[in-house]
Enzyme design. Structure first.
Site, PDB file in Angstrom:
ATOM      1  N   SER A 196       0.848  -1.196   0.000  1.00  0.00           N
ATOM      2  CA  SER A 196       0.000   0.000   0.000  1.00  0.00           C
ATOM      3  C   SER A 196       0.880   1.241   0.000  1.00  0.00           C
ATOM      4  CB  SER A 196      -0.891   0.008   1.240  1.00  0.00           C
ATOM      5  OG  SER A 196      -1.401   1.308   1.441  1.00  0.00           O
ATOM      6  N   HIS A 226      -1.317  -1.430  -4.241  1.00  0.00           N
ATOM      7  CA  HIS A 226      -2.568  -1.023  -3.588  1.00  0.00           C
ATOM      8  C   HIS A 226      -2.575   0.498  -3.415  1.00  0.00           C
ATOM      9  CE1 HIS A 226      -6.101  -1.851  -1.028  1.00  0.00           C
ATOM     10  NE2 HIS A 226      -5.639  -0.920  -0.207  1.00  0.00           N
ATOM     11  N   ASP A 232      -4.615   3.655  -1.983  1.00  0.00           N
ATOM     12  CA  ASP A 232      -5.674   4.036  -1.045  1.00  0.00           C
ATOM     13  C   ASP A 232      -6.185   5.433  -1.330  1.00  0.00           C
ATOM     14  OD1 ASP A 232      -6.008   1.824   0.812  1.00  0.00           O
ATOM     15  OD2 ASP A 232      -3.912   2.185   1.370  1.00  0.00           O
ATOM     16  N   MET A 289      -8.847   8.278  -0.310  1.00  0.00           N
ATOM     17  CA  MET A 289      -9.674   8.699   0.837  1.00  0.00           C
ATOM     18  C   MET A 289     -10.259  10.074   0.567  1.00  0.00           C
ATOM     19  SD  MET A 289      -7.192   7.610   3.933  1.00  0.00           S
ATOM     20  CE  MET A 289      -6.486   5.967   4.068  1.00  0.00           C
ATOM     21  N   HIS A 334      -8.339   1.160  -3.932  1.00  0.00           N
ATOM     22  CA  HIS A 334      -9.277   0.987  -2.821  1.00  0.00           C
ATOM     23  C   HIS A 334      -9.946   2.343  -2.577  1.00  0.00           C
ATOM     24  CE1 HIS A 334      -9.600   0.097   1.814  1.00  0.00           C
ATOM     25  NE2 HIS A 334     -10.786   0.172   1.233  1.00  0.00           N
ATOM     26  N   MET A 379     -12.029   4.549  -0.677  1.00  0.00           N
ATOM     27  CA  MET A 379     -12.692   4.836   0.598  1.00  0.00           C
ATOM     28  C   MET A 379     -13.416   6.158   0.415  1.00  0.00           C
ATOM     29  SD  MET A 379      -9.541   3.565   2.995  1.00  0.00           S
ATOM     30  CE  MET A 379      -8.363   3.681   1.657  1.00  0.00           C
ATOM     31  N   MET A 388     -11.705  -5.552   5.597  1.00  0.00           N
ATOM     32  CA  MET A 388     -10.795  -4.681   6.332  1.00  0.00           C
ATOM     33  C   MET A 388     -10.464  -5.283   7.698  1.00  0.00           C
ATOM     34  SD  MET A 388     -10.143  -2.189   4.312  1.00  0.00           S
ATOM     35  CE  MET A 388      -9.118  -1.283   5.497  1.00  0.00           C
ATOM     36  N   ASP A 412      -6.715  -6.115   4.592  1.00  0.00           N
ATOM     37  CA  ASP A 412      -6.045  -4.816   4.562  1.00  0.00           C
ATOM     38  C   ASP A 412      -6.090  -4.187   5.948  1.00  0.00           C
ATOM     39  OD1 ASP A 412      -5.149  -2.267   3.967  1.00  0.00           O
ATOM     40  OD2 ASP A 412      -6.799  -1.764   2.613  1.00  0.00           O
TER      41      ASP A 412
HETATM   42  C1  DX5 Z   1      -6.284   1.846   5.669  1.00  0.00           C
HETATM   43  C2  DX5 Z   1      -5.867   1.535   4.260  1.00  0.00           C
HETATM   44  C3  DX5 Z   1      -4.775   0.551   4.210  1.00  0.00           C
HETATM   45  C4  DX5 Z   1      -3.501   1.011   4.852  1.00  0.00           C
HETATM   46  C5  DX5 Z   1      -2.866  -0.186   5.487  1.00  0.00           C
HETATM   47  O1  DX5 Z   1      -7.335   2.714   5.637  1.00  0.00           O
HETATM   48  O2  DX5 Z   1      -6.963   1.039   3.515  1.00  0.00           O
HETATM   49  O3  DX5 Z   1      -4.522   0.083   2.886  1.00  0.00           O
HETATM   50  O4  DX5 Z   1      -2.603   1.593   3.958  1.00  0.00           O
HETATM   51  O5  DX5 Z   1      -1.791   0.236   6.212  1.00  0.00           O
HETATM   52  P1  DX5 Z   1      -1.005  -0.714   7.222  1.00  0.00           P
HETATM   53  O6  DX5 Z   1      -0.523  -1.872   6.425  1.00  0.00           O
HETATM   54  O7  DX5 Z   1       0.058   0.166   7.733  1.00  0.00           O
HETATM   55  O8  DX5 Z   1      -2.017  -1.131   8.268  1.00  0.00           O
HETATM   56 ZN    ZN Z   2      -6.501  -0.015   1.535  1.00  0.00          ZN
END
Ligand code: DX5
Ligand code: ZN
Length: 228
Positions: free
Chosen positions: A17, A41, A43, A45, A74, A76, A144, A182
């Protein structure tokens, strides 16, 4: 833009990620771990679905010229629908939407019609029953193992009963669905999630926050393989 191949469904994959990488040197960070990367990956947000803001299509587009890997985005986001096309044209290969935002059937159909690989995500406190009706419409189920929004949180072992349930149902239905986890995945928790039935392991801190990210990714893969 041609999509990159995700590889055979159900095989073990490590998905670093980039949230935990240095955003000022993203291209170098991604290149440095390439040899141990199956999927990258990404992320996304939106500051609404989660209390944090990260990146969007322009960053996906910039990264695209630095990696040939499958981009696992991903989302979010409370309202991902209007952005699916932008992600697709920026270089996303798969997009995962959260079941909690609703309108799931339409979102999955829209993602599919754009040619994306289609993912559905569930928060730790969302039951398997909420995602079960969509198993036949998706390529990826993301469960998650932390509440989304931030990297570096502690792994929630209690989600493993849901991972086991999902693995049982995926196998029983014979659907071609990858099972991704994740949040808080590291060398200690990787065997636990693989044992429970997950096959795609997202990891941010356990790779990019380590002094040698390539070696950390290799160690993570090794620990996951031991459980298989
Ligand atoms: C959290 C993200 C993850 C995050 C995981 O909201 O969706 O993908 O980057 O990070 P680690 O591996 O540090 O928990
Ligand atoms: Zn993620």
């Amino acid at each position: 833009m041609t999509l990159r191949d995700a590889g055979p469904v159900g095989t073990l994959r490590i998905a670093p990620s980039i949230l935990a990488a240095d955003f000022g040197a993203l291209a170098q960070s991604v290149r440095a771990i390439d040899a141990q990367t199956d999927w990258l990956h990404v992320d996304v947000m939106d500051g609404h679905f989660v209390p944090n803001v990260s990146i969007g299509p322009p960053v996906v587009q910039s990264l695209r010229s630095h990696s040939t890997r499958f981009f696992d985005c991903h989302l979010m986001m409370t309202n991902p629908g209007p952005y699916l096309e932008a992600f697709r044209s920026s270089g996303a290969d798969g997009c995962t939407v959260h079941v909690e935002v609703g309108g799931t059937a339409t979102l999955l159909r829209d993602a599919r019609s754009l040619g994306l690989r289609v993912g559905l995500a569930a928060n730790p406190d969302t039951s398997f029953e909420k995602v079960a009706p969509f198993l036949g419409d998706i390529d990826l189920l993301l469960l998650m193992t932390v509440f989304p929004g931030f990297g570096g949180q502690s792994f929630m072992g209690e989600v493993m009963t849901k991972v086991q349930e999902a693995r049982r149902e995926i196998d029983a239905q014979g659907v071609a669905v990858d099972l991704e986890v994740d949040g808080g995945i590291d060398v200690a928790t990787a065997p636990v999630v693989v044992e429970a039935g997950a096959n795609v392991l997202v990891a941010g801190s356990a790779i990019f926050a380590k002094p040698e990210p390539l070696e950390a990714a290799r160690a993570l893969r090794e620990s996951a393989l031991h459980a298989r």
